[in-house]
Design a protein around this motif. Structure first.
Motif, short mmCIF file in Angstrom:
data_model
loop_
_atom_site.label_atom_id
_atom_site.label_comp_id
_atom_site.label_asym_id
_atom_site.label_seq_id
_atom_site.Cartn_x
_atom_site.Cartn_y
_atom_site.Cartn_z
N LEU A 266 0.84 -1.20 0.00
CA LEU A 266 0.00 0.00 0.00
C LEU A 266 0.87 1.25 0.00
O LEU A 266 0.60 2.21 -0.72
CB LEU A 266 -0.94 0.01 1.20
N PHE A 267 1.95 1.25 0.78
CA PHE A 267 2.86 2.39 0.83
C PHE A 267 3.44 2.65 -0.56
O PHE A 267 3.44 3.78 -1.06
CB PHE A 267 3.98 2.11 1.84
N VAL A 268 3.93 1.60 -1.20
CA VAL A 268 4.53 1.71 -2.54
C VAL A 268 3.46 2.13 -3.55
O VAL A 268 3.71 2.96 -4.43
CB VAL A 268 5.22 0.39 -2.94
N GLN A 269 2.26 1.59 -3.43
CA GLN A 269 1.19 1.94 -4.36
C GLN A 269 0.81 3.41 -4.24
O GLN A 269 0.58 4.09 -5.26
CB GLN A 269 -0.05 1.06 -4.11
N GLU A 270 0.75 3.92 -3.03
CA GLU A 270 0.41 5.34 -2.84
C GLU A 270 1.49 6.23 -3.45
O GLU A 270 1.18 7.28 -4.03
CB GLU A 270 0.20 5.64 -1.36
N PHE A 271 2.75 5.82 -3.33
CA PHE A 271 3.84 6.56 -3.98
C PHE A 271 3.65 6.52 -5.49
O PHE A 271 3.70 7.55 -6.17
CB PHE A 271 5.19 5.96 -3.58
N GLU A 272 3.42 5.33 -6.02
CA GLU A 272 3.25 5.17 -7.47
C GLU A 272 2.07 5.98 -7.97
O GLU A 272 2.14 6.62 -9.04
CB GLU A 272 3.07 3.70 -7.82
N ASP A 273 0.97 5.97 -7.24
CA ASP A 273 -0.20 6.76 -7.63
C ASP A 273 0.16 8.24 -7.75
O ASP A 273 -0.37 8.95 -8.62
CB ASP A 273 -1.34 6.58 -6.64
N GLY A 274 1.04 8.70 -6.89
CA GLY A 274 1.49 10.10 -6.95
C GLY A 274 2.34 10.39 -8.17
O GLY A 274 2.15 11.40 -8.84
N ILE A 275 3.27 9.51 -8.49
CA ILE A 275 4.16 9.81 -9.62
C ILE A 275 3.45 9.72 -10.97
O ILE A 275 3.85 10.39 -11.91
CB ILE A 275 5.46 8.97 -9.63
N VAL A 276 2.41 8.91 -11.06
CA VAL A 276 1.69 8.83 -12.34
C VAL A 276 0.69 9.97 -12.50
O VAL A 276 0.24 10.25 -13.60
CB VAL A 276 1.00 7.46 -12.55
N ALA A 277 0.38 10.66 -11.40
CA ALA A 277 -0.52 11.82 -11.47
C ALA A 277 0.27 13.03 -11.99
O ALA A 277 1.40 13.26 -11.56
CB ALA A 277 -1.11 12.12 -10.10
N GLU A 278 -0.32 13.77 -12.88
CA GLU A 278 0.38 14.92 -13.47
C GLU A 278 0.87 15.91 -12.42
O GLU A 278 1.97 16.45 -12.52
CB GLU A 278 -0.55 15.63 -14.46
N ASP A 279 0.07 16.12 -11.37
CA ASP A 279 0.45 17.07 -10.32
C ASP A 279 1.25 16.41 -9.19
O ASP A 279 1.64 17.07 -8.23
CB ASP A 279 -0.77 17.78 -9.75
N GLY A 280 1.48 15.10 -9.28
CA GLY A 280 2.27 14.39 -8.28
C GLY A 280 1.52 14.04 -7.02
O GLY A 280 2.10 13.56 -6.06
N ILE A 281 0.22 14.24 -7.02
CA ILE A 281 -0.58 14.03 -5.81
C ILE A 281 -1.47 12.79 -5.99
O ILE A 281 -2.17 12.65 -6.99
CB ILE A 281 -1.43 15.27 -5.49
N ASN A 282 -1.40 11.91 -4.99
CA ASN A 282 -2.18 10.67 -5.07
C ASN A 282 -3.62 10.89 -4.57
O ASN A 282 -3.99 12.00 -4.19
CB ASN A 282 -1.49 9.53 -4.29
N GLY A 283 -4.41 9.82 -4.58
CA GLY A 283 -5.81 9.89 -4.16
C GLY A 283 -6.03 10.28 -2.72
O GLY A 283 -7.12 10.69 -2.35
#
Length: 174
Positions: free
Chosen positions: A45-62
């Motif tokens: 989950l920690f890694v997924q939240e990081f990944e969600d941030g880097i794939v977001a244009e603004d760098g911010i996850n859900g």
């Protein structure tokens, strides 16, 4: 704490503890080697939240958190530069280690490992012309590196680390 390693999907079957992110990044939990379901769930989950941030244009996850809150930017930028300079074939696919100390809430890139298919020693794997050519990019064209490099703050950190730690060693000295 945790030590995780990126690896090829087909290798996961032989590992005791592993997980895959939504971007199809595959990780083996090297330590603890026999992680509990709760431990794997936590680090995945920690890694997924990081990944969600880097794939977001603004760098911010859900969760509303910036990807930089999950990683040590310096270690990731240094690793990126090292992989790019050496044209590390495995970069983003295998042998990319990260660790998360128990006492910290950040993931660090390292330890550095497995550069046997770098610096043109690719054995015919991959895009041979790209890996043998000392110019151009290789690493930032796939996986996490591609997403990180697109983030302006990470790009600035890469420039800083390159200028401070790498460029002085390759500058021509008269």
């Amino acid at each position: 704490g945790y030590l995780i390693e990126s690896d090829y999907e087909e290798r996961l079957i032989d590992e005791a503890s592993h997980f895959t992110t939504t971007q199809k990044e595959h990780f083996v939990v090297k330590s603890p080697e026999y992680a509990s379901v709760m431990q794997i769930t936590y680090i995945a989950l920690f890694v997924q939240e990081f990944e969600d941030g880097i794939v977001a244009e603004d760098g911010i996850n859900g969760r509303g958190l910036h990807y930089s809150q999950y990683i040590d930017m310096e270690s990731f930028a240094k690793r990126y530069v090292l992989d790019e300079i050496s044209k590390n074939l495995d970069s983003g696919y295998s042998s990319f280690y990260c660790y998360k100390p128990k006492s910290e809430n950040k993931l660090y890139a390292g330890p550095i490992w497995d550069y046997d298919t770098s610096l043109g020693n690719h054995g015919g794997w991959g895009l041979v012309e790209t890996l043998s050519d000392p110019t151009g990019f290789y690493v930032n064209e796939h996986n996490w590196a591609e997403y990180l490099y697109a983030q302006s703050d990470f790009y600035e950190q890469v420039l800083y680390e390159y200028g401070k730690y790498f460029e002085p060693y390759i500058r021509k000295v008269d």
